[in-house]
Design an enzyme around this catalytic site. Sequence first.
Site, mmCIF file in Angstrom:
data_model
loop_
_atom_site.group_PDB
_atom_site.id
_atom_site.type_symbol
_atom_site.label_atom_id
_atom_site.label_comp_id
_atom_site.label_asym_id
_atom_site.label_seq_id
_atom_site.Cartn_x
_atom_site.Cartn_y
_atom_site.Cartn_z
ATOM 1 N N HIS A 271 54.687 22.429 166.079
ATOM 2 C CA HIS A 271 55.055 22.711 164.690
ATOM 3 C C HIS A 271 55.492 21.446 163.952
ATOM 4 C CE1 HIS A 271 56.372 25.267 161.315
ATOM 5 N NE2 HIS A 271 57.276 24.319 161.147
ATOM 6 N N ASN B 98 47.169 21.091 151.898
ATOM 7 C CA ASN B 98 48.238 21.273 150.916
ATOM 8 C C ASN B 98 49.606 20.912 151.506
ATOM 9 O OD1 ASN B 98 46.402 22.445 149.011
ATOM 10 N ND2 ASN B 98 46.535 24.393 150.086
ATOM 11 N N CYS C 223 56.817 31.462 162.221
ATOM 12 C CA CYS C 223 55.671 30.678 161.755
ATOM 13 C C CYS C 223 54.388 31.297 162.302
ATOM 14 C CB CYS C 223 55.781 29.222 162.211
ATOM 15 S SG CYS C 223 54.284 28.277 161.858
ATOM 16 N N CYS D 126 52.432 28.992 164.697
ATOM 17 C CA CYS D 126 53.072 28.843 166.009
ATOM 18 C C CYS D 126 52.821 30.090 166.857
ATOM 19 C CB CYS D 126 54.572 28.600 165.854
ATOM 20 S SG CYS D 126 54.981 26.911 165.359
ATOM 21 N N GLY E 91 50.385 24.417 146.680
ATOM 22 C CA GLY E 91 49.673 25.605 147.158
ATOM 23 C C GLY E 91 49.874 25.877 148.632
ATOM 24 N N ASP F 267 39.963 31.320 159.065
ATOM 25 C CA ASP F 267 40.955 31.760 158.082
ATOM 26 C C ASP F 267 40.786 33.266 157.866
ATOM 27 O OD1 ASP F 267 42.596 30.134 155.530
ATOM 28 O OD2 ASP F 267 42.258 32.286 155.423
ATOM 29 N N HIS G 27 48.123 22.078 158.296
ATOM 30 C CA HIS G 27 46.766 22.570 158.569
ATOM 31 C C HIS G 27 45.785 21.968 157.578
ATOM 32 C CE1 HIS G 27 48.720 25.376 155.786
ATOM 33 N NE2 HIS G 27 47.522 25.544 155.237
ATOM 34 N N HIS H 154 53.209 24.943 158.154
ATOM 35 C CA HIS H 154 52.819 24.323 159.432
ATOM 36 C C HIS H 154 51.526 23.584 159.109
ATOM 37 C CE1 HIS H 154 52.054 24.960 164.038
ATOM 38 N NE2 HIS H 154 51.162 24.089 163.576
ATOM 39 N N HIS I 158 42.053 22.852 155.784
ATOM 40 C CA HIS I 158 41.035 23.867 155.529
ATOM 41 C C HIS I 158 39.664 23.196 155.563
ATOM 42 C CE1 HIS I 158 43.823 26.889 153.502
ATOM 43 N NE2 HIS I 158 44.545 25.788 153.390
HETATM 44 P P1 AMP Z 1 47.857 27.170 152.579
HETATM 45 O O1 AMP Z 1 47.849 27.828 151.237
HETATM 46 O O2 AMP Z 1 47.224 25.818 152.576
HETATM 47 O O3 AMP Z 1 49.219 27.193 153.232
HETATM 48 O O4 AMP Z 1 46.889 28.064 153.461
HETATM 49 C C1 AMP Z 1 47.306 28.993 154.406
HETATM 50 C C2 AMP Z 1 46.069 29.693 154.900
HETATM 51 O O5 AMP Z 1 46.374 30.365 156.096
HETATM 52 C C3 AMP Z 1 45.507 30.744 153.934
HETATM 53 O O6 AMP Z 1 44.167 30.403 153.630
HETATM 54 C C4 AMP Z 1 45.610 32.046 154.708
HETATM 55 O O7 AMP Z 1 44.523 32.894 154.467
HETATM 56 C C5 AMP Z 1 45.641 31.556 156.133
HETATM 57 N N1 AMP Z 1 46.313 32.409 157.092
HETATM 58 C C6 AMP Z 1 47.572 32.891 157.031
HETATM 59 N N2 AMP Z 1 47.888 33.581 158.138
HETATM 60 C C7 AMP Z 1 46.794 33.530 158.931
HETATM 61 C C8 AMP Z 1 46.481 34.047 160.217
HETATM 62 N N3 AMP Z 1 47.370 34.769 160.918
HETATM 63 N N4 AMP Z 1 45.256 33.805 160.740
HETATM 64 C C9 AMP Z 1 44.356 33.082 160.038
HETATM 65 N N5 AMP Z 1 44.588 32.561 158.821
HETATM 66 C C10 AMP Z 1 45.782 32.783 158.274
HETATM 67 ZN ZN ZN Z 2 54.476 26.496 163.199
#
Ligand code: AMP
Ligand code: ZN
Length: 136
Positions: free
Chosen positions: A47, A87, A5, A8, A93, A31, A100, A98, A102
């Site tokens: 997590h 999401n 993950c 994580c 999407g 992001d 989060h 994990h 935005h």
């Molecule tokens: P979601 O589509 O809601 O799951 O969004 C996942 C978000 O995580 C996307 O906007 C990615 O650009 C962002 N993302 C994925 N890996 C990383 C990372 N290592 N550091 C920062 N952002 C990340």
């Molecule tokens: Zn996680």
Amino acid sequence: MADQCPFCSIASGSSSASMVYEDNNVLAFMDLNPISVGHVLIVSREHWENLYEVPEETLGELIAVVKRVAIAVKKTVGADGIKIIQNNGRCAGQVVMHIHFHVVPCFSQKGTKRYGRVMENRNVLDEMAQKIRKNL
Ligand code: AMP
Ligand code: ZN
């Protein structure tokens, strides 16, 4: 901590992130593929896959940080508005499984300060994180 993950890995310190805020239960970082300049993610340290699973107490802490970060981001980048996206499930999407939130700045003038989800340079993200931290 869940294997494989990415959030994580950031929470444990084994992957790097441009950190905006962290406490015992919540992290906020830039992001990597921003929708617009100043796009921040707020994640739980522990997590939990999604909104359905996360305990209400943790959710409350996440939302409190979302609010603080949204206000700081708006001020930092001079946004006209802030969109909050959360999401749940692949069809919604969700790519990182994990939980989060935005925090995405919006600008009245189309085409300004937009990235269109290309991977941003780490130094640029670190500088932006530092500016947002000062406004928290
Ligand atoms: P979601 O589509 O809601 O799951 O969004 C996942 C978000 O995580 C996307 O906007 C990615 O650009 C962002 N993302 C994925 N890996 C990383 C990372 N290592 N550091 C920062 N952002 C990340
Ligand atoms: Zn996680």
